[in-house]
Design a protein around this motif. Structure first.
Motif, mmCIF file in Angstrom:
data_model
loop_
_atom_site.group_PDB
_atom_site.id
_atom_site.type_symbol
_atom_site.label_atom_id
_atom_site.label_comp_id
_atom_site.label_asym_id
_atom_site.label_seq_id
_atom_site.Cartn_x
_atom_site.Cartn_y
_atom_site.Cartn_z
ATOM 1 N N GLY A 48 -0.053 12.204 3.487
ATOM 2 C CA GLY A 48 0.024 13.509 2.846
ATOM 3 C C GLY A 48 0.031 13.512 1.331
ATOM 4 O O GLY A 48 0.528 14.457 0.718
ATOM 5 N N LEU A 49 -0.545 12.484 0.707
ATOM 6 C CA LEU A 49 -0.626 12.467 -0.751
ATOM 7 C C LEU A 49 -1.848 13.253 -1.203
ATOM 8 O O LEU A 49 -2.937 13.085 -0.649
ATOM 9 N N THR A 50 -1.667 14.090 -2.205
ATOM 10 C CA THR A 50 -2.781 14.851 -2.767
ATOM 11 C C THR A 50 -3.572 13.974 -3.729
ATOM 12 O O THR A 50 -3.101 12.907 -4.156
ATOM 13 N N THR A 51 -4.740 14.445 -4.116
ATOM 14 C CA THR A 51 -5.562 13.730 -5.091
ATOM 15 C C THR A 51 -4.813 13.568 -6.411
ATOM 16 O O THR A 51 -4.867 12.506 -7.040
ATOM 17 N N ASP A 52 -4.093 14.610 -6.814
ATOM 18 C CA ASP A 52 -3.316 14.536 -8.055
ATOM 19 C C ASP A 52 -2.190 13.508 -7.951
ATOM 20 O O ASP A 52 -1.914 12.773 -8.910
ATOM 21 N N GLN A 53 -1.528 13.441 -6.808
ATOM 22 C CA GLN A 53 -0.454 12.467 -6.622
ATOM 23 C C GLN A 53 -0.997 11.046 -6.652
ATOM 24 O O GLN A 53 -0.395 10.159 -7.266
ATOM 25 N N VAL A 54 -2.143 10.829 -6.008
ATOM 26 C CA VAL A 54 -2.780 9.507 -6.027
ATOM 27 C C VAL A 54 -3.145 9.127 -7.457
ATOM 28 O O VAL A 54 -2.889 8.000 -7.895
ATOM 29 N N ALA A 55 -3.705 10.066 -8.206
ATOM 30 C CA ALA A 55 -4.077 9.799 -9.605
ATOM 31 C C ALA A 55 -2.838 9.471 -10.435
ATOM 32 O O ALA A 55 -2.878 8.573 -11.287
ATOM 33 N N GLU A 56 -1.728 10.166 -10.193
ATOM 34 C CA GLU A 56 -0.486 9.906 -10.915
ATOM 35 C C GLU A 56 0.044 8.504 -10.608
ATOM 36 O O GLU A 56 0.491 7.786 -11.502
ATOM 37 N N ILE A 57 -0.039 8.099 -9.355
ATOM 38 C CA ILE A 57 0.411 6.760 -8.967
ATOM 39 C C ILE A 57 -0.472 5.700 -9.621
ATOM 40 O O ILE A 57 0.024 4.697 -10.140
ATOM 41 N N LYS A 58 -1.782 5.934 -9.621
ATOM 42 C CA LYS A 58 -2.704 4.973 -10.247
ATOM 43 C C LYS A 58 -2.460 4.866 -11.749
ATOM 44 O O LYS A 58 -2.527 3.779 -12.316
ATOM 45 N N ALA A 59 -2.154 5.986 -12.382
ATOM 46 C CA ALA A 59 -1.945 5.997 -13.829
ATOM 47 C C ALA A 59 -0.605 5.385 -14.230
ATOM 48 O O ALA A 59 -0.494 4.785 -15.304
ATOM 49 N N ASN A 60 0.411 5.530 -13.379
ATOM 50 C CA ASN A 60 1.765 5.096 -13.719
ATOM 51 C C ASN A 60 2.443 4.393 -12.543
ATOM 52 O O ASN A 60 3.485 4.859 -12.066
ATOM 53 N N PRO A 61 1.913 3.285 -12.072
ATOM 54 C CA PRO A 61 2.488 2.655 -10.869
ATOM 55 C C PRO A 61 3.951 2.227 -11.035
ATOM 56 O O PRO A 61 4.703 2.238 -10.064
ATOM 57 N N ALA A 62 4.368 1.913 -12.237
ATOM 58 C CA ALA A 62 5.752 1.476 -12.451
ATOM 59 C C ALA A 62 6.764 2.587 -12.176
ATOM 60 O O ALA A 62 7.942 2.312 -11.967
ATOM 61 N N ASN A 63 6.318 3.830 -12.153
ATOM 62 C CA ASN A 63 7.206 4.963 -11.898
ATOM 63 C C ASN A 63 7.511 5.172 -10.414
ATOM 64 O O ASN A 63 8.254 6.096 -10.079
ATOM 65 N N PHE A 64 6.950 4.352 -9.549
ATOM 66 C CA PHE A 64 7.083 4.567 -8.110
ATOM 67 C C PHE A 64 7.578 3.302 -7.424
ATOM 68 O O PHE A 64 6.794 2.506 -6.903
ATOM 69 N N PRO A 65 8.881 3.093 -7.403
ATOM 70 C CA PRO A 65 9.440 1.865 -6.821
ATOM 71 C C PRO A 65 9.347 1.862 -5.293
ATOM 72 O O PRO A 65 9.170 2.909 -4.661
ATOM 73 N N THR A 66 9.481 0.679 -4.736
ATOM 74 C CA THR A 66 9.524 0.534 -3.291
ATOM 75 C C THR A 66 10.841 1.097 -2.776
ATOM 76 O O THR A 66 11.900 0.776 -3.295
ATOM 77 N N VAL A 67 10.747 1.963 -1.783
ATOM 78 C CA VAL A 67 11.923 2.496 -1.107
ATOM 79 C C VAL A 67 11.827 2.019 0.338
ATOM 80 O O VAL A 67 10.906 2.392 1.060
ATOM 81 N N ALA A 68 12.754 1.168 0.734
ATOM 82 C CA ALA A 68 12.682 0.561 2.067
ATOM 83 C C ALA A 68 12.917 1.594 3.157
ATOM 84 O O ALA A 68 13.834 2.405 3.058
ATOM 85 N N PRO A 69 12.085 1.566 4.193
ATOM 86 C CA PRO A 69 12.308 2.432 5.349
ATOM 87 C C PRO A 69 13.601 2.051 6.069
ATOM 88 O O PRO A 69 14.101 0.934 5.917
ATOM 89 N N THR A 70 14.109 2.961 6.864
ATOM 90 C CA THR A 70 15.382 2.714 7.527
ATOM 91 C C THR A 70 15.243 2.081 8.910
ATOM 92 O O THR A 70 16.151 1.392 9.354
ATOM 93 N N THR A 71 14.139 2.286 9.582
ATOM 94 C CA THR A 71 14.011 1.743 10.929
ATOM 95 C C THR A 71 13.210 0.447 10.930
ATOM 96 O O THR A 71 12.341 0.227 10.081
ATOM 97 N N ARG A 72 13.500 -0.387 11.899
ATOM 98 C CA ARG A 72 12.792 -1.669 12.061
ATOM 99 C C ARG A 72 11.301 -1.436 12.264
ATOM 100 O O ARG A 72 10.469 -2.100 11.651
ATOM 101 N N GLU A 73 10.959 -0.476 13.122
ATOM 102 C CA GLU A 73 9.549 -0.201 13.410
ATOM 103 C C GLU A 73 8.810 0.248 12.151
ATOM 104 O O GLU A 73 7.691 -0.192 11.881
ATOM 105 N N GLU A 74 9.443 1.108 11.372
ATOM 106 C CA GLU A 74 8.802 1.594 10.156
ATOM 107 C C GLU A 74 8.623 0.460 9.135
ATOM 108 O O GLU A 74 7.601 0.382 8.454
#
Length: 139
Positions: A48-74
């Motif tokens: 569900g990421l929009t084109t603008d959100q993808v562009a923001e992530i590409k422009a500033n990847p350091a602003n988006f840290p890894t957030v670990a999922p809570t379930t084993r399957e995820e």
């Protein structure tokens, strides 16, 4: 990072961080090829990421840290997607593999559990198995 991103849901933050990890793996071998871009596009759409959100992530990847999922399957699903990005073009680049291991630790895997599953997942993906087939094999 925009003001609204400060208040986004935890789920959306997980997705953005995961997409960032996939993007950095795709870039690790010197650039994003067509197969990697197609996988990035499919995943962005699926989560569900929009084109603008993808562009923001590409422009500033350091602003988006890894957030670990809570379930084993995820956690396994995310790890398999990371491995899928490595395997999408038929070979595993050393820089990509190094990043996958780093992100695997961030997802909550131990070195031992990654060593146990790493080669198995990569083999299945290189053999053309789907993400869901690989997930069934490792859970």
């Amino acid at each position: 990072m925009g003001f609204s991103a400060l208040f986004e849901s935890g789920e959306k933050a997980k997705y953005r961080g995961h997409y960032r990890n996939l993007l950095l793996i795709a870039c690790a071998d010197g650039g994003i090829d067509d197969q990697e871009q197609a996988l990035l596009d499919r995943i962005a759409s699926r989560i569900g990421l929009t084109t603008d959100q993808v562009a923001e992530i590409k422009a500033n990847p350091a602003n988006f840290p890894t957030v670990a999922p809570t379930t084993r399957e995820e956690r396994y699903e995310r790890f398999i997607q990371l491995m899928q990005m490595v395997a999408i073009n038929g070979h595993a680049d050393a820089n990509e593999l190094k990043l996958v291991r780093k992100y695997g630790i961030a997802l909550g895997f131990t070195e031992e559990s990654m060593d146990e599953k790493f080669e198995l997942i990569l083999k299945h993906l290189l053999d053309g198995k789907s993400r869901s087939e690989v997930l069934d094999k490792v859970l």
